[in-house]
Write a protein that holds these residues in place. Structure first.
Motif, PDB file in Angstrom:
ATOM      1  N   HIS A 152       0.909  -1.121  -0.052  1.00  0.00           N
ATOM      2  CA  HIS A 152       0.087   0.017  -0.252  1.00  0.00           C
ATOM      3  C   HIS A 152       1.009   1.194  -0.081  1.00  0.00           C
ATOM      4  O   HIS A 152       0.521   2.370  -0.630  1.00  0.00           O
ATOM      5  CB  HIS A 152      -1.033  -0.100   1.160  1.00  0.00           C
ATOM      6  CG  HIS A 152      -2.039  -1.035   1.214  1.00  0.00           C
ATOM      7  ND1 HIS A 152      -3.210  -0.684   0.206  1.00  0.00           N
ATOM      8  CD2 HIS A 152      -2.261  -2.135   1.706  1.00  0.00           C
ATOM      9  CE1 HIS A 152      -4.043  -1.734   0.298  1.00  0.00           C
ATOM     10  NE2 HIS A 152      -3.371  -2.556   1.312  1.00  0.00           N
ATOM     11  N   LEU A 153       1.976   1.337   0.850  1.00  0.00           N
ATOM     12  CA  LEU A 153       2.839   2.150   0.894  1.00  0.00           C
ATOM     13  C   LEU A 153       3.710   2.596  -0.340  1.00  0.00           C
ATOM     14  O   LEU A 153       3.823   3.693  -0.876  1.00  0.00           O
ATOM     15  CB  LEU A 153       3.711   2.238   2.048  1.00  0.00           C
ATOM     16  CG  LEU A 153       3.229   2.083   3.366  1.00  0.00           C
ATOM     17  CD1 LEU A 153       4.272   1.979   4.329  1.00  0.00           C
ATOM     18  CD2 LEU A 153       2.626   3.546   3.846  1.00  0.00           C
ATOM     19  N   ARG A 154       3.852   1.615  -1.095  1.00  0.00           N
ATOM     20  CA  ARG A 154       4.690   2.008  -2.532  1.00  0.00           C
ATOM     21  C   ARG A 154       3.913   2.406  -3.515  1.00  0.00           C
ATOM     22  O   ARG A 154       4.187   3.293  -4.271  1.00  0.00           O
ATOM     23  CB  ARG A 154       5.368   0.281  -2.744  1.00  0.00           C
ATOM     24  CG  ARG A 154       6.333   0.057  -2.105  1.00  0.00           C
ATOM     25  CD  ARG A 154       6.983  -1.212  -2.955  1.00  0.00           C
ATOM     26  NE  ARG A 154       6.199  -2.214  -3.079  1.00  0.00           N
ATOM     27  CZ  ARG A 154       6.066  -3.248  -2.167  1.00  0.00           C
ATOM     28  NH1 ARG A 154       7.067  -3.395  -1.024  1.00  0.00           N
ATOM     29  NH2 ARG A 154       5.427  -4.205  -2.215  1.00  0.00           N
ATOM     30  N   VAL A 155       2.565   1.762  -3.451  1.00  0.00           N
ATOM     31  CA  VAL A 155       1.359   2.484  -4.416  1.00  0.00           C
ATOM     32  C   VAL A 155       1.403   4.091  -4.199  1.00  0.00           C
ATOM     33  O   VAL A 155       1.250   4.625  -5.075  1.00  0.00           O
ATOM     34  CB  VAL A 155       0.043   1.740  -4.336  1.00  0.00           C
ATOM     35  CG1 VAL A 155      -0.973   2.377  -4.883  1.00  0.00           C
ATOM     36  CG2 VAL A 155       0.167   0.347  -4.601  1.00  0.00           C
ATOM     37  N   LYS A 156       1.217   4.303  -2.918  1.00  0.00           N
ATOM     38  CA  LYS A 156       1.182   5.981  -2.675  1.00  0.00           C
ATOM     39  C   LYS A 156       2.321   6.474  -2.681  1.00  0.00           C
ATOM     40  O   LYS A 156       2.531   7.663  -2.313  1.00  0.00           O
ATOM     41  CB  LYS A 156       0.657   6.058  -1.493  1.00  0.00           C
ATOM     42  CG  LYS A 156      -0.522   5.581  -1.118  1.00  0.00           C
ATOM     43  CD  LYS A 156      -1.110   5.965   0.325  1.00  0.00           C
ATOM     44  CE  LYS A 156      -2.632   5.720   0.320  1.00  0.00           C
ATOM     45  NZ  LYS A 156      -3.304   6.777  -0.317  1.00  0.00           N
ATOM     46  N   GLY A 157       3.690   5.760  -3.196  1.00  0.00           N
ATOM     47  CA  GLY A 157       5.023   6.426  -3.742  1.00  0.00           C
ATOM     48  C   GLY A 157       5.913   6.458  -2.427  1.00  0.00           C
ATOM     49  O   GLY A 157       6.974   7.267  -2.448  1.00  0.00           O
ATOM     50  N   TYR A 158       5.450   5.814  -1.247  1.00  0.00           N
ATOM     51  CA  TYR A 158       6.589   5.654  -0.328  1.00  0.00           C
ATOM     52  C   TYR A 158       7.373   4.322  -0.355  1.00  0.00           C
ATOM     53  O   TYR A 158       6.828   3.419  -0.118  1.00  0.00           O
ATOM     54  CB  TYR A 158       5.865   5.805   1.118  1.00  0.00           C
ATOM     55  CG  TYR A 158       5.134   7.152   1.290  1.00  0.00           C
ATOM     56  CD1 TYR A 158       5.921   8.158   1.553  1.00  0.00           C
ATOM     57  CD2 TYR A 158       3.773   7.323   0.985  1.00  0.00           C
ATOM     58  CE1 TYR A 158       5.364   9.581   1.826  1.00  0.00           C
ATOM     59  CE2 TYR A 158       3.200   8.608   1.061  1.00  0.00           C
ATOM     60  CZ  TYR A 158       3.931   9.822   1.254  1.00  0.00           C
ATOM     61  OH  TYR A 158       3.507  10.882   1.508  1.00  0.00           O
ATOM     62  N   THR A 159       8.663   4.494  -0.696  1.00  0.00           N
ATOM     63  CA  THR A 159       9.299   3.297  -1.090  1.00  0.00           C
ATOM     64  C   THR A 159      10.509   3.064   0.551  1.00  0.00           C
ATOM     65  O   THR A 159      10.983   1.895   0.702  1.00  0.00           O
ATOM     66  CB  THR A 159      10.327   3.337  -1.956  1.00  0.00           C
ATOM     67  OG1 THR A 159      10.987   4.401  -2.096  1.00  0.00           O
ATOM     68  CG2 THR A 159       9.504   3.564  -3.284  1.00  0.00           C
ATOM     69  N   ILE A 202       3.691   8.603  10.214  1.00  0.00           N
ATOM     70  CA  ILE A 202       2.344   7.708  10.683  1.00  0.00           C
ATOM     71  C   ILE A 202       1.667   7.191   9.427  1.00  0.00           C
ATOM     72  O   ILE A 202       1.553   7.961   8.393  1.00  0.00           O
ATOM     73  CB  ILE A 202       1.487   8.384  11.720  1.00  0.00           C
ATOM     74  CG1 ILE A 202       0.261   7.691  12.446  1.00  0.00           C
ATOM     75  CG2 ILE A 202       0.687   9.710  10.961  1.00  0.00           C
ATOM     76  CD1 ILE A 202      -0.526   8.129  13.584  1.00  0.00           C
ATOM     77  N   ALA A 203       1.127   6.180   9.339  1.00  0.00           N
ATOM     78  CA  ALA A 203       0.042   5.513   8.438  1.00  0.00           C
ATOM     79  C   ALA A 203      -1.236   5.275   9.179  1.00  0.00           C
ATOM     80  O   ALA A 203      -0.928   4.520  10.319  1.00  0.00           O
ATOM     81  CB  ALA A 203       0.901   4.359   7.686  1.00  0.00           C
ATOM     82  N   ILE A 239      -5.378   3.799   3.187  1.00  0.00           N
ATOM     83  CA  ILE A 239      -4.440   3.928   4.155  1.00  0.00           C
ATOM     84  C   ILE A 239      -4.105   5.510   3.915  1.00  0.00           C
ATOM     85  O   ILE A 239      -3.812   5.839   2.750  1.00  0.00           O
ATOM     86  CB  ILE A 239      -3.271   3.208   3.910  1.00  0.00           C
ATOM     87  CG1 ILE A 239      -3.702   1.591   4.505  1.00  0.00           C
ATOM     88  CG2 ILE A 239      -2.112   3.608   4.877  1.00  0.00           C
ATOM     89  CD1 ILE A 239      -2.859   0.677   4.267  1.00  0.00           C
ATOM     90  N   SER A 240      -4.062   6.364   4.718  1.00  0.00           N
ATOM     91  CA  SER A 240      -3.656   7.719   4.711  1.00  0.00           C
ATOM     92  C   SER A 240      -2.132   7.575   5.437  1.00  0.00           C
ATOM     93  O   SER A 240      -1.873   7.008   6.359  1.00  0.00           O
ATOM     94  CB  SER A 240      -4.547   8.860   5.388  1.00  0.00           C
ATOM     95  OG  SER A 240      -5.586   9.000   4.919  1.00  0.00           O
ATOM     96  N   VAL A 241      -1.072   8.359   4.695  1.00  0.00           N
ATOM     97  CA  VAL A 241       0.227   8.368   5.057  1.00  0.00           C
ATOM     98  C   VAL A 241       0.662   9.659   5.217  1.00  0.00           C
ATOM     99  O   VAL A 241       0.444  10.733   4.405  1.00  0.00           O
ATOM    100  CB  VAL A 241       1.023   8.011   4.062  1.00  0.00           C
ATOM    101  CG1 VAL A 241       2.414   7.923   4.304  1.00  0.00           C
ATOM    102  CG2 VAL A 241       0.879   6.556   3.648  1.00  0.00           C
ATOM    103  N   ILE A 242       1.189  10.125   6.521  1.00  0.00           N
ATOM    104  CA  ILE A 242       1.619  11.291   6.912  1.00  0.00           C
ATOM    105  C   ILE A 242       3.129  11.449   6.846  1.00  0.00           C
ATOM    106  O   ILE A 242       3.753  10.493   7.830  1.00  0.00           O
ATOM    107  CB  ILE A 242       1.189  11.782   8.213  1.00  0.00           C
ATOM    108  CG1 ILE A 242      -0.463  12.068   8.233  1.00  0.00           C
ATOM    109  CG2 ILE A 242       1.812  13.039   8.607  1.00  0.00           C
ATOM    110  CD1 ILE A 242      -1.164  12.291   9.345  1.00  0.00           C
ATOM    111  N   PRO A 243       3.793  11.979   5.967  1.00  0.00           N
ATOM    112  CA  PRO A 243       5.289  11.851   5.931  1.00  0.00           C
ATOM    113  C   PRO A 243       5.948  12.680   7.155  1.00  0.00           C
ATOM    114  O   PRO A 243       5.164  13.660   7.551  1.00  0.00           O
ATOM    115  CB  PRO A 243       5.830  12.128   4.594  1.00  0.00           C
ATOM    116  CG  PRO A 243       4.638  13.341   4.167  1.00  0.00           C
ATOM    117  CD  PRO A 243       3.438  12.618   4.806  1.00  0.00           C
TER     118      PRO A 243
END
Length: 52
Positions: A13-20, A27-28, A36-40
Motif C-alpha cells: 500500500h505504501l509503495r502504491v502511494k509512492g513511499y518506498t 504515521i500511516a 490508508i492515509s500516510v503522513i510523511p
C-alpha cells in the motif's frame, strides 16, 4: 481500533502511494473506508505554499 495487517500488504500500500522508504513516514492510518492515509515526516513532505 487497531487493525492487524501483514507487513507485506502494508508495504505494498505504501509503495502504491509512492513511499518506498518507511523511514520517511511519521504515521500511516487505516481509514474507516479501508484506505490508508500516510503522513510523511516533515522533512519529506511536499513543499507547502506558506513554507519560507
Amino acid at each position: 481500533m487497531k487493525v492487524r495487517m501483514p507487513i507485506n500488504e502494508l508495504l505494498s500500500h505504501l509503495r502504491v502511494k509512492g513511499y518506498t522508504d518507511t523511514q520517511n513516514i511519521a504515521i500511516a492510518v487505516m481509514e474507516e473506508t479501508g484506505s490508508i492515509s500516510v503522513i510523511p515526516k516533515s522533512e519529506y513532505r511536499p513543499v507547502q505554499p506558506n513554507d519560507n
